[in-house]
Enzyme design. Structure first.
Site, PDB file in Angstrom:
ATOM      1  N   GLY A  29      -2.927  -4.394   0.586  1.00  0.00           N
ATOM      2  CA  GLY A  29      -3.414  -3.364   1.783  1.00  0.00           C
ATOM      3  C   GLY A  29      -1.743  -3.623   3.349  1.00  0.00           C
ATOM      4  O   GLY A  29      -1.878  -2.841   3.460  1.00  0.00           O
ATOM      5  N   ASP A  30      -1.043  -3.917   2.964  1.00  0.00           N
ATOM      6  CA  ASP A  30       0.377  -4.217   4.045  1.00  0.00           C
ATOM      7  C   ASP A  30       1.000  -2.592   3.366  1.00  0.00           C
ATOM      8  O   ASP A  30       1.356  -2.114   4.087  1.00  0.00           O
ATOM      9  CB  ASP A  30       1.262  -5.359   3.709  1.00  0.00           C
ATOM     10  CG  ASP A  30       0.140  -6.435   4.703  1.00  0.00           C
ATOM     11  OD1 ASP A  30      -0.936  -6.096   4.928  1.00  0.00           O
ATOM     12  OD2 ASP A  30       0.446  -7.059   3.626  1.00  0.00           O
TER      13      ASP A  30
ATOM     14  N   SER B  12       1.892  -2.225  -6.235  1.00  0.00           N
ATOM     15  CA  SER B  12       2.034  -3.218  -5.598  1.00  0.00           C
ATOM     16  C   SER B  12       1.460  -4.387  -5.670  1.00  0.00           C
ATOM     17  O   SER B  12       1.971  -5.673  -6.245  1.00  0.00           O
ATOM     18  CB  SER B  12       2.017  -3.115  -3.936  1.00  0.00           C
ATOM     19  OG  SER B  12       0.689  -3.814  -3.866  1.00  0.00           O
TER      20      SER B  12
ATOM     21  N   THR C  32      -9.591   0.897   3.442  1.00  0.00           N
ATOM     22  CA  THR C  32      -8.657   0.607   1.600  1.00  0.00           C
ATOM     23  C   THR C  32     -10.833  -0.215   1.032  1.00  0.00           C
ATOM     24  O   THR C  32     -10.616  -0.552   1.858  1.00  0.00           O
ATOM     25  CB  THR C  32      -7.826  -0.347   1.505  1.00  0.00           C
ATOM     26  OG1 THR C  32      -8.468  -1.403   2.058  1.00  0.00           O
ATOM     27  CG2 THR C  32      -6.660   0.210   2.522  1.00  0.00           C
TER      28      THR C  32
ATOM     29  N   GLY D 222       3.948 -12.135  -5.656  1.00  0.00           N
ATOM     30  CA  GLY D 222       4.151 -12.031  -4.205  1.00  0.00           C
ATOM     31  C   GLY D 222       4.028 -10.438  -3.317  1.00  0.00           C
ATOM     32  O   GLY D 222       3.845  -9.807  -3.931  1.00  0.00           O
TER      33      GLY D 222
ATOM     34  N   LYS E 205       1.367  -9.701   7.625  1.00  0.00           N
ATOM     35  CA  LYS E 205       1.353  -8.131   7.473  1.00  0.00           C
ATOM     36  C   LYS E 205       2.180  -7.198   8.202  1.00  0.00           C
ATOM     37  O   LYS E 205       2.277  -5.990   7.560  1.00  0.00           O
ATOM     38  CB  LYS E 205      -0.269  -7.977   8.672  1.00  0.00           C
ATOM     39  CG  LYS E 205      -1.776  -8.683   7.258  1.00  0.00           C
ATOM     40  CD  LYS E 205      -2.761  -8.110   7.841  1.00  0.00           C
ATOM     41  CE  LYS E 205      -3.742  -9.238   7.287  1.00  0.00           C
ATOM     42  NZ  LYS E 205      -3.893  -8.991   5.641  1.00  0.00           N
TER      43      LYS E 205
ATOM     44  N   ASP F 192      -1.319 -10.338  -8.664  1.00  0.00           N
ATOM     45  CA  ASP F 192      -1.763 -10.386  -7.419  1.00  0.00           C
ATOM     46  C   ASP F 192      -2.248  -9.162  -6.367  1.00  0.00           C
ATOM     47  O   ASP F 192      -0.906  -8.447  -5.979  1.00  0.00           O
ATOM     48  CB  ASP F 192      -0.284 -11.690  -7.044  1.00  0.00           C
ATOM     49  CG  ASP F 192       0.077 -12.235  -5.366  1.00  0.00           C
ATOM     50  OD1 ASP F 192      -1.490 -11.989  -4.813  1.00  0.00           O
ATOM     51  OD2 ASP F 192       0.927 -12.811  -5.274  1.00  0.00           O
TER      52      ASP F 192
HETATM   53  P1  ATP Z   1      -4.910  -7.740   1.053  1.00  0.00           P
HETATM   54  O1  ATP Z   1      -5.094  -8.392   2.717  1.00  0.00           O
HETATM   55  O2  ATP Z   1      -5.346  -8.624  -0.169  1.00  0.00           O
HETATM   56  O3  ATP Z   1      -3.531  -7.157   1.876  1.00  0.00           O
HETATM   57  P2  ATP Z   1      -7.150  -5.770   1.866  1.00  0.00           P
HETATM   58  O4  ATP Z   1      -7.848  -6.856   2.039  1.00  0.00           O
HETATM   59  O5  ATP Z   1      -5.937  -5.360   3.513  1.00  0.00           O
HETATM   60  O6  ATP Z   1      -5.687  -6.321   0.597  1.00  0.00           O
HETATM   61  P3  ATP Z   1      -7.788  -3.689  -0.538  1.00  0.00           P
HETATM   62  O7  ATP Z   1      -8.670  -2.475   0.301  1.00  0.00           O
HETATM   63  O8  ATP Z   1      -7.899  -4.855  -1.551  1.00  0.00           O
HETATM   64  O9  ATP Z   1      -7.018  -4.638   0.851  1.00  0.00           O
HETATM   65  O10 ATP Z   1      -6.729  -3.039  -1.044  1.00  0.00           O
HETATM   66  C1  ATP Z   1      -5.594  -2.173  -0.385  1.00  0.00           C
HETATM   67  C2  ATP Z   1      -5.245  -0.720  -2.020  1.00  0.00           C
HETATM   68  O11 ATP Z   1      -4.753  -1.044  -2.452  1.00  0.00           O
HETATM   69  C3  ATP Z   1      -6.639  -0.269  -1.990  1.00  0.00           C
HETATM   70  O12 ATP Z   1      -7.104   0.812  -0.502  1.00  0.00           O
HETATM   71  C4  ATP Z   1      -6.401   0.187  -3.432  1.00  0.00           C
HETATM   72  O13 ATP Z   1      -5.480   1.419  -2.781  1.00  0.00           O
HETATM   73  C5  ATP Z   1      -5.064  -0.276  -3.755  1.00  0.00           C
HETATM   74  N1  ATP Z   1      -5.342  -1.426  -5.022  1.00  0.00           N
HETATM   75  C6  ATP Z   1      -5.466  -2.636  -4.445  1.00  0.00           C
HETATM   76  N2  ATP Z   1      -6.813  -3.835  -5.391  1.00  0.00           N
HETATM   77  C7  ATP Z   1      -6.459  -2.194  -6.443  1.00  0.00           C
HETATM   78  C8  ATP Z   1      -6.652  -2.044  -8.214  1.00  0.00           C
HETATM   79  N3  ATP Z   1      -7.452  -3.596  -8.559  1.00  0.00           N
HETATM   80  N4  ATP Z   1      -6.646  -1.111  -8.221  1.00  0.00           N
HETATM   81  C9  ATP Z   1      -5.508  -0.476  -8.646  1.00  0.00           C
HETATM   82  N5  ATP Z   1      -5.599  -0.195  -6.315  1.00  0.00           N
HETATM   83  C10 ATP Z   1      -6.084  -0.791  -6.139  1.00  0.00           C
END
Ligand code: ATP
Length: 309
Positions: A257-258, A288, A225, A293, A40, A252
């Protein structure tokens, strides 16, 4: 311009694509296997660098081939890795990732050197870098004491600090109220707020209730998020605004989140106001998820601007 300082984990990701995610005891077989830089902290450092920031990364690798290749990949993305701790007789961290046909993932991490990152090293390296730092981004997956020291040094120096509580470890609870801006995802937000608030936890309204509770305890904004529902900014005084997602082609979601955290840090270091910084981070994270990846789909500064135009 002041840069971004990232303290967190660096891993090598082994990614398998399979029709479904395996359940306990199950083996799934898919055609795809790829190796990528991950972790991360390191991922967010790459996202911030692509978004135009000067980025220094602090973490730990083993004295091994995986560690050398992880650092080479960071350097290739313009990240300064001069102050990474190299720990002998300790393997570089590895993440085993399975991605299914819907882009959902399942991850097991072997911490290796990340778990051995020393508090002394973090203290020295953060202290040396803070004068040129406009935003510190810290994530967990490293020892709690290392997280605490980095956050406390930044707050004491008046440097804006983001704490990505992924996963939520005991130090995160201790640092609520430190002045750091917390950036949980939905599950982490639930873990940081009282269970009495549980209920319709899939709704945005419920996330607002939880984020307000956390912001009031932290006396700082909370940025949550919400995956495909975008993100949510709640100020220290409880004003809530959801930033809707940009339409995305999901291949993917690993690293979304990163990307969000890295771009948020890059914008705050540049002096962008929090609301606009969240909107840019939200757009970058949507871009992203289109590539397999964690880092492949992280956008450049120009791509973020184009997506928001
Ligand atoms: P990960 O652990 O997979 O890196 P996370 O759980 O930390 O993710 P998420 O809340 O799933 O974080 O996603 C982070 C951000 O990515 C969201 O706030 C949004 O901006 C963007 N995002 C994720 N999925 C989508 C999607 N299907 N469509 C548009 N934006 C998305």
């Amino acid at each position: 311009m002041p840069g971004v300082l990232v303290v967190g984990a660096v891993n090598v990701d082994m990614v398998v694509t399979a029709p479904t995610l395996p359940s306990a005891g199950e083996t799934v077989v898919g055609p795809g296997v790829e190796r990528h830089g991950g972790g991360k902290g390191a991922n967010a450092a790459v996202a911030a660098s692509r978004a135009g920031a000067t980025v220094t990364y602090i973490g730990a690798v083993g004295d091994d081939d995986l560690g050398r290749s992880a650092l080479a990949e960071l350097r290739a993305d313009g990240v300064i890795v001069d102050n990474v701790e190299v720990i002998t007789r300790c393997p570089t961290g590895v993440a085993l990732i399975v991605v299914d046909e819907n882009g959902e993932n399942q991850i097991a991490v072997g911490g290796g050197a990340n778990s051995a990152l020393s508090v002394e090293h973090v203290h020295e390296a953060v202290s040396a870098s803070l004068p040129e730092t406009g935003c510190l981004l810290v994530s967990t997956e490293i020892p709690d004491r290392a997280v605490a020291v980095a956050v406390e040094l930044a707050i004491a120096a008046g440097v804006p600090c983001l704490l990505n509580p992924a996963p939520v470890t005991p130090v995160v609870h201790q640092l609520v109220g430190s002045g750091a801006i917390l950036t949980p995802n939905r599950g982490e937000l639930a873990a940081l707020t009282p269970s009495e608030l549980a209920g319709a936890d899939r709704t945005i309204e419920q996330a607002v209730v939880r984020a307000r509770a956390l912001a009031s305890r932290s006396r700082a904004p909370v940025v949550t998020t919400l995956g495909a529902e975008g993100s949510l900014l709640v100020t220290a005084t409880g004003d809530a605004e959801r930033v809707p997602p940009l339409p995305a082609t999901v291949r993917d979601t690993t690293g979304a989140g990163d990307t969000f955290n890295g771009v948020l840090a890059a914008r705050l270091a540049r002096g962008t106001a929090l609301r606009a910084a969240v909107a840019d981070a939200n757009a970058a994270a949507a871009l992203s998820v289109a590539m397999l990846g964690a880092r492949a789909g992280m956008p450049t500064d120009g791509e973020i601007d184009a997506a928001r135009a």
